[in-house]
Design a protein around this motif. Structure first.
Motif, PDB file in Angstrom:
ATOM      1  N   LEU A   1       0.730  -1.283   0.058  1.00 47.06           N
ATOM      2  CA  LEU A   1      -0.100  -0.124   0.118  1.00 47.06           C
ATOM      3  C   LEU A   1       0.779   1.364   0.005  1.00 47.06           C
ATOM      4  O   LEU A   1       0.409   2.336  -0.072  1.00 47.06           O
ATOM      5  CB  LEU A   1      -0.881  -0.029   1.270  1.00 47.06           C
ATOM      6  CG  LEU A   1      -2.161  -1.115   1.350  1.00 47.06           C
ATOM      7  CD1 LEU A   1      -2.912  -1.202   2.225  1.00 47.06           C
ATOM      8  CD2 LEU A   1      -2.774  -0.827  -0.061  1.00 47.06           C
TER       9      LEU A   1
ATOM     10  N   PRO B   1      -5.522  13.344 -11.156  1.00 49.89           N
ATOM     11  CA  PRO B   1      -4.998  11.697 -11.656  1.00 49.89           C
ATOM     12  C   PRO B   1      -3.928  11.785 -12.467  1.00 49.89           C
ATOM     13  O   PRO B   1      -3.115  10.940 -12.591  1.00 49.89           O
ATOM     14  CB  PRO B   1      -6.325  11.288 -12.406  1.00 49.89           C
ATOM     15  CG  PRO B   1      -7.000  12.570 -12.644  1.00 49.89           C
ATOM     16  CD  PRO B   1      -6.904  13.618 -11.536  1.00 49.89           C
TER      17      PRO B   1
ATOM     18  N   VAL C   1      -0.414  10.955 -10.909  1.00 47.55           N
ATOM     19  CA  VAL C   1      -0.208   9.570 -10.421  1.00 47.55           C
ATOM     20  C   VAL C   1       0.961   8.543 -11.006  1.00 47.55           C
ATOM     21  O   VAL C   1       0.623   8.743 -12.429  1.00 47.55           O
ATOM     22  CB  VAL C   1      -1.593   8.957 -10.281  1.00 47.55           C
ATOM     23  CG1 VAL C   1      -1.445   7.057 -10.084  1.00 47.55           C
ATOM     24  CG2 VAL C   1      -2.615   9.294  -9.390  1.00 47.55           C
TER      25      VAL C   1
ATOM     26  N   TYR D   1       0.199   2.931  -3.270  1.00 52.38           N
ATOM     27  CA  TYR D   1      -1.057   3.297  -3.543  1.00 52.38           C
ATOM     28  C   TYR D   1      -1.846   4.379  -2.783  1.00 52.38           C
ATOM     29  O   TYR D   1      -2.378   5.222  -3.142  1.00 52.38           O
ATOM     30  CB  TYR D   1      -2.051   1.937  -3.044  1.00 52.38           C
ATOM     31  CG  TYR D   1      -2.011   1.036  -4.283  1.00 52.38           C
ATOM     32  CD1 TYR D   1      -1.799   1.128  -5.406  1.00 52.38           C
ATOM     33  CD2 TYR D   1      -2.316  -0.497  -3.997  1.00 52.38           C
ATOM     34  CE1 TYR D   1      -1.902   0.104  -6.527  1.00 52.38           C
ATOM     35  CE2 TYR D   1      -2.298  -1.346  -4.857  1.00 52.38           C
ATOM     36  CZ  TYR D   1      -2.343  -1.143  -6.168  1.00 52.38           C
ATOM     37  OH  TYR D   1      -2.272  -2.086  -7.039  1.00 52.38           O
ATOM     38  N   LEU D   2      -1.327   4.390  -1.498  1.00 52.99           N
ATOM     39  CA  LEU D   2      -1.960   5.571  -0.573  1.00 52.99           C
ATOM     40  C   LEU D   2      -1.395   6.928  -1.348  1.00 52.99           C
ATOM     41  O   LEU D   2      -2.192   7.883  -1.085  1.00 52.99           O
ATOM     42  CB  LEU D   2      -1.076   5.469   0.922  1.00 52.99           C
ATOM     43  CG  LEU D   2      -1.609   4.487   1.555  1.00 52.99           C
ATOM     44  CD1 LEU D   2      -0.699   4.387   2.958  1.00 52.99           C
ATOM     45  CD2 LEU D   2      -3.098   4.422   1.744  1.00 52.99           C
TER      46      LEU D   2
ATOM     47  N   GLY E   1      -1.129   7.301  -4.079  1.00 53.73           N
ATOM     48  CA  GLY E   1      -2.044   7.959  -5.550  1.00 53.73           C
ATOM     49  C   GLY E   1      -3.422   7.881  -5.011  1.00 53.73           C
ATOM     50  O   GLY E   1      -3.994   8.948  -5.744  1.00 53.73           O
ATOM     51  N   PHE E   2      -3.759   7.216  -4.026  1.00 51.41           N
ATOM     52  CA  PHE E   2      -5.188   7.717  -3.633  1.00 51.41           C
ATOM     53  C   PHE E   2      -5.295   9.135  -3.145  1.00 51.41           C
ATOM     54  O   PHE E   2      -6.374   9.788  -3.341  1.00 51.41           O
ATOM     55  CB  PHE E   2      -5.504   6.808  -2.472  1.00 51.41           C
ATOM     56  CG  PHE E   2      -5.758   5.297  -2.870  1.00 51.41           C
ATOM     57  CD1 PHE E   2      -6.085   4.804  -4.155  1.00 51.41           C
ATOM     58  CD2 PHE E   2      -5.522   4.254  -1.871  1.00 51.41           C
ATOM     59  CE1 PHE E   2      -6.378   3.768  -4.234  1.00 51.41           C
ATOM     60  CE2 PHE E   2      -5.759   2.944  -2.379  1.00 51.41           C
ATOM     61  CZ  PHE E   2      -6.054   2.672  -3.540  1.00 51.41           C
ATOM     62  N   ALA E   3      -4.214   9.641  -2.633  1.00 55.97           N
ATOM     63  CA  ALA E   3      -4.201  11.085  -2.049  1.00 55.97           C
ATOM     64  C   ALA E   3      -4.565  12.065  -3.295  1.00 55.97           C
ATOM     65  O   ALA E   3      -5.204  13.064  -3.114  1.00 55.97           O
ATOM     66  CB  ALA E   3      -2.897  11.263  -1.460  1.00 55.97           C
TER      67      ALA E   3
ATOM     68  N   LEU F   1      -5.723  11.093  -6.021  1.00 58.19           N
ATOM     69  CA  LEU F   1      -7.002  10.994  -6.771  1.00 58.19           C
ATOM     70  C   LEU F   1      -7.958  11.874  -5.858  1.00 58.19           C
ATOM     71  O   LEU F   1      -9.075  12.476  -6.536  1.00 58.19           O
ATOM     72  CB  LEU F   1      -7.438   9.571  -6.886  1.00 58.19           C
ATOM     73  CG  LEU F   1      -6.748   8.702  -7.806  1.00 58.19           C
ATOM     74  CD1 LEU F   1      -7.197   7.440  -7.522  1.00 58.19           C
ATOM     75  CD2 LEU F   1      -7.312   9.342  -9.254  1.00 58.19           C
ATOM     76  N   GLY F   2      -7.950  11.756  -4.384  1.00 56.00           N
ATOM     77  CA  GLY F   2      -8.517  12.553  -3.685  1.00 56.00           C
ATOM     78  C   GLY F   2      -8.696  14.153  -3.975  1.00 56.00           C
ATOM     79  O   GLY F   2      -9.782  14.874  -3.724  1.00 56.00           O
TER      80      GLY F   2
ATOM     81  N   SER G   1       2.797   3.186 -10.339  1.00 55.07           N
ATOM     82  CA  SER G   1       1.952   2.735  -9.078  1.00 55.07           C
ATOM     83  C   SER G   1       1.465   1.259  -9.059  1.00 55.07           C
ATOM     84  O   SER G   1       1.549   0.594  -8.072  1.00 55.07           O
ATOM     85  CB  SER G   1       0.722   3.863  -8.852  1.00 55.07           C
ATOM     86  OG  SER G   1       1.471   5.101  -8.580  1.00 55.07           O
TER      87      SER G   1
END
Length: 409
Positions: free
Chosen positions: A111, A126, A129, A114-115, A117-119, A121-122, A133
């Motif tokens: 993760l 995008p 990213v 991923y974390l 990348g998620f940040a 995206l939030g 990843s």
């Protein structure tokens, strides 16, 4: 009794919070002191302690380009694999690459990336990213990177059976060799899950110790005052080799992987069977597969996570299999913490070292065991024990169980 193939262990590599090679790790295990401490990456969380691999620089170990394209669990796996190849005295210029496989266990996706990348995206960004990843975070990434690094082209895959993953990888590798698919398999496990999401999730299911004011005393397998495990990280890779192949090349055989047993509790997604029924099934299957009886076993390397239910279930299973008198037991997670999918491989390597040294390392932080479930747990200092065969237990979420049987050469 069956006639097992006694797979040779001809090399091993270790990198854990106790050190960056087998000698350093063994020395720390024999010292028998917990290694948990405050983790700066976990500041502000209810549980902010872990066991970390200290002073490990991926760029120094692997170069900037490789370090950048891989996550930490792959960094650790690559280091362990390179150590194992050197230890086995294997020469990449002379081996048959299509006859060498890689099987690695990991309990989850990495993760770490991923974390990030998620940040992004939030934040609705995008395009920022990284294209790396996904490939660097796949569970299969470490096994693939080992193959790329060493140029081996035999079977290559990852297995996941929760905290039994590293042990399951060794069992699968044994079968590949026994079936004639490979002459050699680099097998083990790698995990680095000290990210805030994993710690938060494990905290929410009450799996982690809350003894944050005394980290080094937090992991206490089989102790009546245990309250959960301490998260860790690490990697171990063993070189498993067909004994005829090892003999032809004059390899030093450190130990033999004689058999294994696997089972599933089919009981609960997190909790073990309360009486250890699945663990007992795996223990008995391992002995049968190895062609051994309980009286032949001189040592047990316990799964022993420091959880109330897990340790109680394992103790009950061992007491039944060994008719109330199991051989000397050690619980490495008391020192190293719990590296999840890497645990079974790390503890398999420690079991090999125990057989070589005829010495059982002590379990840290054990003061008093559950009444009626007392095992002969080694504490205080290493105990010399004449041992020709040993078990290494690994049990995971979902009731996934694997027990390995190692013997002296």
């Amino acid at each position: 009794m069956p006639h097992p193939v006694h797979i040779a262990v001809t090399g091993l590599g270790l990198i854990t919070p106790a050190g960056h090679d087998a000698d350093a790790v063994w020395s720390a295990m024999c010292a028998g002191r917990g290694l948990a401490q405050k983790d700066p990456e976990l500041v502000g969380l209810p549980v902010d302690i872990a066991c970390r691999v200290e002073d490990f620089e991926p760029v120094a170990a692997h170069g900037r380009r490789l370090a950048r394209r891989t996550d930490r669990f792959s960094h650790l796996a690559l280091s362990a694999a390179r150590q194992a190849v050197v230890d086995a005295k294997l020469d990449p210029d002379t081996w048959s690459p299509t006859r060498i496989g890689v099987v690695l266990g990991t309990a989850s996706n990495s993760l770490e990336t991923y974390l990030e990348g998620f940040a992004l995206l939030g934040q609705e960004r995008p395009t920022l990213v990284s294209p790396l990843s996904l490939p660097r975070s796949l569970p299969s990434a470490a096994a693939a990177e080992i193959a790329i690094d060493l140029g081996v082209r035999g079977p290559n895959f990852s297995v996941s059976s929760a905290c039994a993953s590293g042990a399951t990888a060794l069992a699968v590798a044994r079968d590949l060799i026994a079936a004639g698919a490979c002459d050699i398999v680099l097998a083990g496990g790698a995990e680095s899950a000290r990210d805030r999401m994993t710690v938060t999730c494990l905290t929410q299911v009450r799996a982690l110790s809350r003894r944050t004011d005394a980290p080094r005393l937090a992991s206490r397998p089989f102790d009546t005052d245990r309250d959960g495990f301490v998260l860790s990280e690490g990697a171990a890779v063993l070189v498993l080799e067909h004994p005829d192949h090892a003999l032809r090349r004059g390899a030093h055989i450190r130990a033999r992987l004689r058999g294994y047993g696997s089972s599933c509790d089919a009981h609960h997604p997190v909790a073990p069977h309360p009486e250890g029924a699945g663990a007992e099934q795996a223990l008995r299957a391992a002995l049968h597969n190895a062609g051994l009886a309980p009286r032949d076993i001189g040592h047990v390397n316990a799964h022993g996570t420091s959880s109330h239910a897990g340790d109680a279930a394992e103790a009950q299973a061992l007491l039944r299999v060994f008719d109330g008198t199991p051989p000397p037991v050690t619980a490495p997670k008391s020192v190293l913490g719990h590296p999840l999918g890497a645990a079974g491989a790390v503890e398999a390597a420690l079991t090999v070292l125990t057989l070589e040294q005829q010495l059982v390392p002590p379990t840290a932080n054990l003061l008093r065991q559950d009444p009626g479930r007392e095992l002969d747990v080694v504490t205080g200092r290493p105990r010399p024990v004449p041992v020709d065969a040993a078990l290494s237990n690994s049990f995971g979420f979902g009731g996934q169980n694997t027990v390995l049987v190692f013997t002296t050469p």
